[in-house]
Every structure is written in C-alpha cells, then in structure tokens.
Write an enzyme that holds these catalytic residues in place. Structure first.
Site, short mmCIF file in Angstrom:
data_model
loop_
_atom_site.label_atom_id
_atom_site.label_comp_id
_atom_site.label_asym_id
_atom_site.label_seq_id
_atom_site.Cartn_x
_atom_site.Cartn_y
_atom_site.Cartn_z
N GLU A 1 0.81 -1.23 0.00
CA GLU A 1 0.00 0.00 0.00
C GLU A 1 0.84 1.27 0.00
O GLU A 1 0.46 2.28 -0.58
CB GLU A 1 -0.95 0.01 1.20
CG GLU A 1 -2.06 -1.03 1.12
CD GLU A 1 -1.60 -2.45 1.44
OE1 GLU A 1 -0.48 -2.62 2.00
OE2 GLU A 1 -2.35 -3.40 1.14
N HIS B 1 -14.69 -1.13 0.77
CA HIS B 1 -15.02 -1.94 1.94
C HIS B 1 -15.08 -1.09 3.21
O HIS B 1 -14.57 -1.46 4.27
CB HIS B 1 -14.01 -3.09 2.11
CG HIS B 1 -14.17 -4.16 1.09
ND1 HIS B 1 -14.46 -3.90 -0.23
CD2 HIS B 1 -14.11 -5.52 1.18
CE1 HIS B 1 -14.56 -5.03 -0.89
NE2 HIS B 1 -14.36 -6.03 -0.08
#
Lengths: 274, 311
Positions: free
Chosen positions: B55, B106
């Site tokens: 990430e 999400h």
C-alpha cells in the site's frame, strides 16, 4: 579529471554549513556526504535540466528521498540558477521557500519533494513509468541514504522497479555508514546491499561517492542500461570536508556553534585552494 | 428496495473515465475483484497497474505518475489505504498537493464477516485531518459513480469512501449532484438528521417513523465531509434547532466530529451522534452488525427523541 567540480562542491559545502549554522538546526553530516553525488548530476552534461524552464518535459528528473540533505540540495540548485543564492540564508525560517525538508508547493521548481524517509523510490518509479507510457526517454535519478533502506517501502519499490524493468530509474545510495544514533552496522545492518539489490532485479554498481569522475561514469552506465534499473552504491564519508564532523553520527542532525562554524569555514576554504 | 453495491458505482465511473481521458490510470494493490478495478484490468489493461500487496508503494507510485501528468485513481480496502498509506498520503500526496485520487473500498462495519481488521471505521478521521484533502462519502452506488467522476476535475488529492455490500439505491441517475453541497433529501422542521453513506437510508427510514410520532425530521445527505458545506449545515441548525449525525464510522473524528466542530463555532445546538462508539467491530452478517452496533433506523429515531428533549 574530466569535470573539475572541486570549486562548486566546495561552495556547496560552505553554503551547507553556513545555512545550517544560521538556521541553528539541520543535518550537516548527511548533506556533506551527498555533495558530489548531486553536483555530478547538476554540473555535468549527464543530467538534462533547464533552470529557466524547470518543468520542461524533456528534462531528466531528480528525487531527493533523503530530504534532510536539503541544505546541500538547495545550494546545488541555487548555484545551477534555479533560484537566488540569497535564499539559502532563509533556510528553516518562517515564510522561506526552503523548508527543513523540501516541499513542492513552496519550491515549485523541484521535480518532487520528500521529507519522510523511504518514500522517494516509489515516486521515482511512478515518474519513470509515466515517462515510459508517454514514450519519453528521460531518466529518473533518486537519492536515498543507506540507513533509509531500513524502511520497508524501499523494498516494495525495489521489487516494483525490477518487475517492470524500469531501466530509466537510477537509484543512488549514499553509503556513509552512519545514521542518527549510531552506525548502520550496529543498528540494523543492510549489508550485503549489492546482493539484495541484485536479487530484486537491479544492475548494481559500486563507486567512491566523492569521486565525481567515477560518479559520472556510473550515471552514464545507468543511462545506457536498457534492461533493468540501476543502483549505484556510493561509498561516502558522513560530514565529508569538515574534520570534526567526518564519520561522526552526532553530526547527523546538529548545527555548529560559532567556533565550530568558523573552523569549518576555515577548513573548507583551505581545501578549495589546494 | 433495489440494492446495488456502491463499489459498482466506482467501477462504472472508472470505466467511463478511462474511455473519456487518456491521462487516467488505475492503480491497485491486488484487490481488483473487490474494488471493481477488475473491470478496468479487463477492458483497459494498459491503464491498470497492480503494484502488488504494497500500500505504501501504491500511493508513492501514484504520486510519481501524477508528477508526469497522469491522473491516478488508487484503490484498495479503505482500512489499508488510509492506515498503511497514511504517511505517504500526508507527506507526499497532500503536502505537495498532488493530483492523486484515492478510493477507499469496503468501508464501514457492513464489510461483515471479514471482521474488524477489514472494517474501515477510522478512515474519515484519518483523511479529514490532512490539509489539501477532499473527503467524500457517497450514499449509494449512483452517488459513488457521480463522486468518482467529479473528483477527476479536482486539482489535488481526494478520498472517496464506499462500501462492499448491496446497499439501498436511494438516488437515481437524474438526482441533482453538486459535489460541494450537502443535499436536503427530505424537508422537516423539528430536527435535522445529518447522515452520509449507508446511514442516509437509515435516516430516511427514521424520518418516516418520527413523522408518525408527530416529529418533523429533515434529512440531509452530507456526502462531502471536507470541505464541509457550512452554509447548508448552519441553515439547517438554525431552522430546526437540534440535530442527529449518523455515520458508519467511529463517532470520534468523522462526520459527527466535523459537524460538531462547525456548529460549536458557528451555530451551537444540541447534537446527538449515531456511529460506532469507540470500539472495534467483529465478524457477522452486515445487517446483523448494523443492528448490533446501533446503526439502524431505530437507533436514529431514539437519538432524535433524545435530542428533541434537549432543545
């Protein structure tokens, strides 16, 4: 010697020590080790740049990932003509474009700005990928510290550049062997560096990071590679040029007092005449 | 009521942006199926980059692409993007005001069975605190679609947050959409229910229940958390005199925090907060979790009754 950069390197060292002395803070050790690395880029024909048109699309890119070497970087840019030399005396003061660690909003002539260690190589990769996608052939140079390799993101980015064969990326590791608290070998040793980078799909070179001819040749070799990214492991001396700062971790981030400043300037003057 | 996952709106918008603009790139950290960037991978493989499960590198690579003139849309699960990538988002993207578009998938406790590790409940707080960032929480899949299209035109960083599961569709293609405005979805006089994300639907249901009790509740969709639409929020505060803020996020630092900060300074009124109350989520079915964590229309009704007594 093909490029005599001794004068400009001495000027950069003097500016670095002076601006940190005036600011009362900064990172002299980490700046002084990187002087030749940056000067060889900006003051030879290896690196294409246009101080009067800093965003020219045909320029090569430079990402200073070890942002705390900003004083030496700022001096390099000022001598190259990106902004007035007088700005160097505003380092780390309110309202100055020259922040303790660089910022693109305050100094838009930069290709990019990094302050938090470990982030630069990912940015350089993104630039390199973007240039490739646009069919441009410019090179992206990125400078990190050897201790900076302790950041995990460096290896995320190392794998990305290897995976995508980013042959337009040239990473320079300023291997001065010291970090803030102590030597890298004692804290978290990143050796063997060459085996690490090689295994991530990089072309690995070793140079003396204060030998501008060797650096020039290494940069040329990086530019010539067409299959993989290049990492140059540049062996340097932290605090290079100021006797009491050399190889001393405590000069990672400390400003000299008046007596120390005067001694440093005396030493840096002597050497330029020699 | 028709239900569609908000992430479908994200994928649909990216497809459209890829058709319209040469400079769009879509970056993924190996969750393409979850974020619907899989649709880009299939239709525009040259515009899709999977950086792997990394990430920090994801955000940094996007920053570099933006510096060569591309407009990168970067997405993974919101909890990982804003958590693991926070230092990169703050110091590289926002400090340098780079044109990087973040998509947090999400979001909220309604992620469900994956449990607390995968439920983004602090992402708004993390993103909202950073200068130069625009933060958007759409209420359904159409708004996710419109917001994703709209952030392309912002010159600077943005964060669009959206959920995983089929969510009530409460707007249509034709519903007016102004990115910078909070939208009054139902008028009312006695109390304002500020909400965003999934909770807009719960607030609308709550307003129906309250009406039967003789309480006239205004429902405002505050899809833009930053910059906050102060005019609309203060006008509603002045006209109704009490508010409930409803969100699928911790009550600290999210929309509730943003509105309380604004009202405390500009138009103080009693406010009650409906959100996750300083605890982690757990595994469960989305609807069961929303009930168990007091994020249902009934919880909004109870908060409205309570705040009315404080007027």
């Amino acid at each position: 010697m093909r490029h005599d950069l001794r004068d400009v390197c001495m000027q950069i060292r003097r500016d670095t020590v002076r601006s940190i002395y005036r600011a009362g803070s900064g990172h002299p050790g980490s700046s002084l080790s990187a002087v030749e690395i940056m000067a060889t880029l900006y003051f030879t024909d290896i690196f294409t740049c246009f101080p009067d048109r800093p965003h020219a699309p045909e320029r090569d890119r430079f990402v200073l990932s070890k942002g705390h070497a900003a004083p030496a970087f700022y001096s390099t840019l000022a001598h190259k003509g990106y902004f007035p030399l007088e700005w160097l005396d505003t380092l780390r003061t309110v309202g100055s474009p020259l922040q303790g660690h660089p910022n693109l909003q305050k100094l838009p002539c930069l290709d990019c700005a990094v302050g938090s260690l470990g982030q630069g190589l990912s940015i350089a990769n993104g630039m390199a990928l973007g240039l490739k996608r646009k069919g441009q052939t410019q090179q992206v140079f990125c400078l990190i510290g050897d201790g900076e390799q302790q950041e995990g993101q460096v290896w995320e980015a190392a794998a990305f550049a290897g995976q995508h064969h980013l042959d337009n990326v040239c990473l320079i590791v300023d291997c001065n062997g010291l970090q803030l608290v102590d030597s890298m070998a004692i804290i978290k040793d990143m050796e063997p560096m060459d085996a690490k980078w090689d295994s991530f799909g990089w072309h690995v070179l070793h140079v003396d990071g204060h030998d501008t001819d060797a650096l020039y040749d290494a940069y040329g070799s990086a530019k010539a590679r067409t299959d993989k990214p290049t990492v140059i492991l540049a062996k340097t001396v932290k605090g290079k040029g100021v006797s009491y700062m050399e190889n001393q971790a405590e000069w990672h981030g400390a400003a000299p007092d008046e007596a120390q400043y005067e001694q440093a300037m005396k030493e840096l003057t002597t050497e330029v005449k020699a | 009521m028709n239900r569609v996952p908000m992430r479908d709106g994200y994928g649909k918008a990216l497809l459209e942006l890829c058709r319209l603009h040469d400079d769009v790139m879509v970056l993924d950290a190996d969750v393409a199926k979850s974020t619907r960037t899989e649709w880009i991978r299939k239709e525009f493989p040259d515009k899709y980059i999977n950086v792997g499960i990394s990430e920090q590198d994801l955000v940094g690579t996007a920053a570099g692409l933006s510096l060569t003139g591309f407009v990168p849309f970067v997405s993974t699960y919101g909890v990982f993007l804003t958590g693991r990538g926070w230092g990169q988002i703050r110091n590289t993207v926002c400090y340098n005001k780079l044109n990087v578009k973040l998509g947090g998938a999400h979001a909220g406790i309604s992620v469900g069975p994956d449990g607390a590790t995968h439920q983004a409940l602090e992402d708004i707080a993390l993103m909202r605190a950073i200068p130069n960032m625009t933060v958007i929480t759409p209420c359904d899949w159409w708004e996710t679609y419109k917001a994703t299209l709209a952030v392309y035109d912002i010159k600077g960083p943005s964060y669009v947050r959206f959920g995983r599961n089929p969510a009530p569709v409460i707007t249509s293609e034709d519903t007016p959409f102004d990115l910078y405005k909070a939208a009054i979805f139902r008028d009312g006089r006695d109390v304002t229910l500020f909400a965003n994300g999934l909770m807009v639907h719960e607030a609308l249901t709550a307003a129906d229940i309250l009406e039967k009790e003789g309480i006239s509740a205004r429902v405002v969709n505050v899809r833009i958390v930053k910059p906050l639409d102060l005019d609309t929020i203060c006008t509603c505060a002045a006209e109704t005199g009490a508010a409930v803020v409803c969100e699928e996020h911790q009550i600290m630092g999210g929309l509730g925090g943003a509105i309380c900060e604004a009202l405390a300074q500009h138009h103080p009124i009693p406010v009650e907060l409906v959100g996750i109350r300083d605890r982690f989520g757990e595994s469960g079915k989305p609807d069961d979790l929303l009930k168990a964590y007091n994020l249902s229309a009934e919880d909004v009704v109870a908060a409205a009754r309570k705040v009315m007594k404080r007027k």
